[in-house]
Design an enzyme around this catalytic site. Sequence first.
Site, PDB file in Angstrom:
ATOM      1  N   ASN A   3      68.436  -3.288  43.429  1.00 53.15           N
ATOM      2  CA  ASN A   3      69.649  -3.619  44.168  1.00 53.15           C
ATOM      3  C   ASN A   3      69.358  -4.218  45.534  1.00 53.15           C
ATOM      4  O   ASN A   3      68.282  -3.984  46.072  1.00 53.15           O
ATOM      5  CB  ASN A   3      70.492  -2.343  44.349  1.00 53.15           C
ATOM      6  N   TYR A  44      83.791  -0.307  43.168  1.00 58.00           N
ATOM      7  CA  TYR A  44      83.422  -0.572  44.555  1.00 58.00           C
ATOM      8  C   TYR A  44      84.553  -1.219  45.356  1.00 58.00           C
ATOM      9  O   TYR A  44      84.441  -1.384  46.575  1.00 58.00           O
ATOM     10  CB  TYR A  44      82.160  -1.448  44.619  1.00 58.00           C
ATOM     11  N   ARG A  95      67.175   4.676  52.054  1.00 54.30           N
ATOM     12  CA  ARG A  95      68.583   4.625  51.658  1.00 54.30           C
ATOM     13  C   ARG A  95      69.437   5.433  52.635  1.00 54.30           C
ATOM     14  O   ARG A  95      70.546   5.027  52.981  1.00 54.30           O
ATOM     15  CB  ARG A  95      68.746   5.159  50.229  1.00 54.30           C
ATOM     16  N   HIS A 102      79.325  -5.630  41.715  1.00 52.52           N
ATOM     17  CA  HIS A 102      80.062  -4.612  42.466  1.00 52.52           C
ATOM     18  C   HIS A 102      81.329  -5.189  43.111  1.00 52.52           C
ATOM     19  O   HIS A 102      81.895  -4.574  44.009  1.00 52.52           O
ATOM     20  CB  HIS A 102      79.181  -3.914  43.517  1.00 52.52           C
ATOM     21  N   CYS A 145      73.383  -4.818  36.019  1.00 45.19           N
ATOM     22  CA  CYS A 145      74.048  -3.643  36.578  1.00 45.19           C
ATOM     23  C   CYS A 145      74.962  -3.144  35.471  1.00 45.19           C
ATOM     24  O   CYS A 145      75.615  -3.954  34.807  1.00 45.19           O
ATOM     25  CB  CYS A 145      74.885  -4.044  37.788  1.00 45.19           C
TER      26      CYS A 145
HETATM   27  C1  G6P Z   1      76.000   2.695  40.119  1.00 45.42           C
HETATM   28  C2  G6P Z   1      75.709   1.293  40.574  1.00 45.42           C
HETATM   29  C3  G6P Z   1      74.254   1.128  40.863  1.00 45.42           C
HETATM   30  C4  G6P Z   1      73.854   2.132  41.910  1.00 45.42           C
HETATM   31  C5  G6P Z   1      74.183   3.534  41.444  1.00 45.42           C
HETATM   32  C6  G6P Z   1      73.929   4.544  42.547  1.00 45.42           C
HETATM   33  O1  G6P Z   1      75.372   2.914  38.904  1.00 45.42           O
HETATM   34  O2  G6P Z   1      76.101   0.337  39.625  1.00 45.42           O
HETATM   35  O3  G6P Z   1      74.011  -0.175  41.309  1.00 45.42           O
HETATM   36  O4  G6P Z   1      72.487   2.041  42.220  1.00 45.42           O
HETATM   37  O5  G6P Z   1      75.540   3.621  41.076  1.00 45.42           O
HETATM   38  O6  G6P Z   1      74.072   5.816  42.023  1.00 45.42           O
HETATM   39  P1  G6P Z   1      73.575   7.073  42.834  1.00 45.42           P
HETATM   40  O7  G6P Z   1      73.737   8.194  41.885  1.00 45.42           O
HETATM   41  O8  G6P Z   1      72.138   6.822  43.200  1.00 45.42           O
HETATM   42  O9  G6P Z   1      74.449   7.180  44.031  1.00 45.42           O
HETATM   43 MN    MN Z   2      75.074  -1.586  40.111  1.00 40.21          MN
END
Ligand code: G6P
Ligand code: MN
Length: 415
Positions: A132, A234, A78, A183, A153
């Site tokens: 994702n 987003y 990531r 998103h 989601c």
């Molecule tokens: C939100 C999105 C998810 C994503 C997450 C990331 O919940 O809907 O798709 O994976 O944020 O969160 P983070 O805390 O890992 O940045």
């Molecule tokens: Mn999501």
Amino acid sequence: MPGVIRGLLGRAADLAGSQLVLHDLDGGRLDLMRRLAARMIAAAGADLEIRAERELRPALDGADFVFTTFRPGGMRARHLDESIPLRHGVVGQETAGPGGFLMACRSVPVLLEIASVLEETAPRAWIVNYTNPTNIVTDAVLRHSGARIVGLCDQHAGDLELWAGLLGWPAGRLEADWLGLNHATWAERLRLDGVEVGGELTERLERLEPPSGDLAMRQLVELARALGLLPNSYARYYFFHDDVLAELRARPTTRAQDVMARMPALFDDYQAAARQHAPQPSRERGGGGHGELAIEAICAIAGDEGRRLIVNTRNGGVIEGLEAEAVVEVPSLVGAAGPAPLAMGPLPRPVRGLTMAIHEYEWLAAEAAATGDRRRALQALMAHPFVKRKAVADAILEEGLAAHRDHLPQFFPAG
Ligand code: G6P
Ligand code: MN
């Protein structure tokens, strides 16, 4: 994972007699989660059996539902997804833009493998996917396998809460028709206690003062007022691309690094919880609401509930003007036959072109991720609204594929 167990326990009566199989490539974590889940189930007195499987096939054998949530390459991958685009003047984000494209390229082959095992061993099973980018993954599985899948989601739930708070409506009584792509959803129609709020939304948006402090919130409020609708969180990556880019570049760490820094404490918490008789593991990250939506979807299918849930599924014409095969995120009635998306009409005009462009990118991305076709991959990046120049698409593609080589069998076949 603890969130999934919490979700299961919340519906323990409906799921009585079910068997839960955990699967993880990391044996240590798998064992920890099995012990923790077993304690949580025992403390709740639920009639659920649990076992753990390191191997995929025995884990999937005879499954009715397969809940998928993983990240090939973990948080280190990531970090690359988030940092590579930044070097080329593009927002680096785990699901939106080229970062999300690279993640799709890692996620899709694994999902397709799961789908192909299921086609052999449990062809009626539903994949309930959180991996994702959930819409691209869902699209790839629908187009390249015969497996059944619904993409999830819970962003819309968090976003509705956020907007309810800003607009002064009680979140629990508000329902929104979020429509679009994962998103990249938009809500023009809102109901309070089932009654359309109509012009009241426009009025409240006009009166809304951008909150001081949090920049992201200010950008979202500006967007809502300009577009005359509620945007998904987003949306700022699209309409404030260069501001977000500058913000991300100024940060000393990526989001992946921030998350990684919190992991040891979270796992210490899980370790301690797994030793307690009635564990209350942290609700942080995977401990909270995430799993609940998945369990709701599973129960809705298993019990043929016809419940309204917002999910990612084939458009089939519910969003007018978008091709029928597009995977869209829309309110759907979920029952034994899976999600039946509800008619939504056309996309709001101010975001119609953008949403169509994102869809075309997603179609190309799903195709590239499933087939390993480099030309399609380049086309996907060139089609993305963040990417303004072919040279940028070329550079990110080359660097991104090389960085993730070990997780991209479709682009780098053995031998
Ligand atoms: C939100 C999105 C998810 C994503 C997450 C990331 O919940 O809907 O798709 O994976 O944020 O969160 P983070 O805390 O890992 O940045
Ligand atoms: Mn999501």
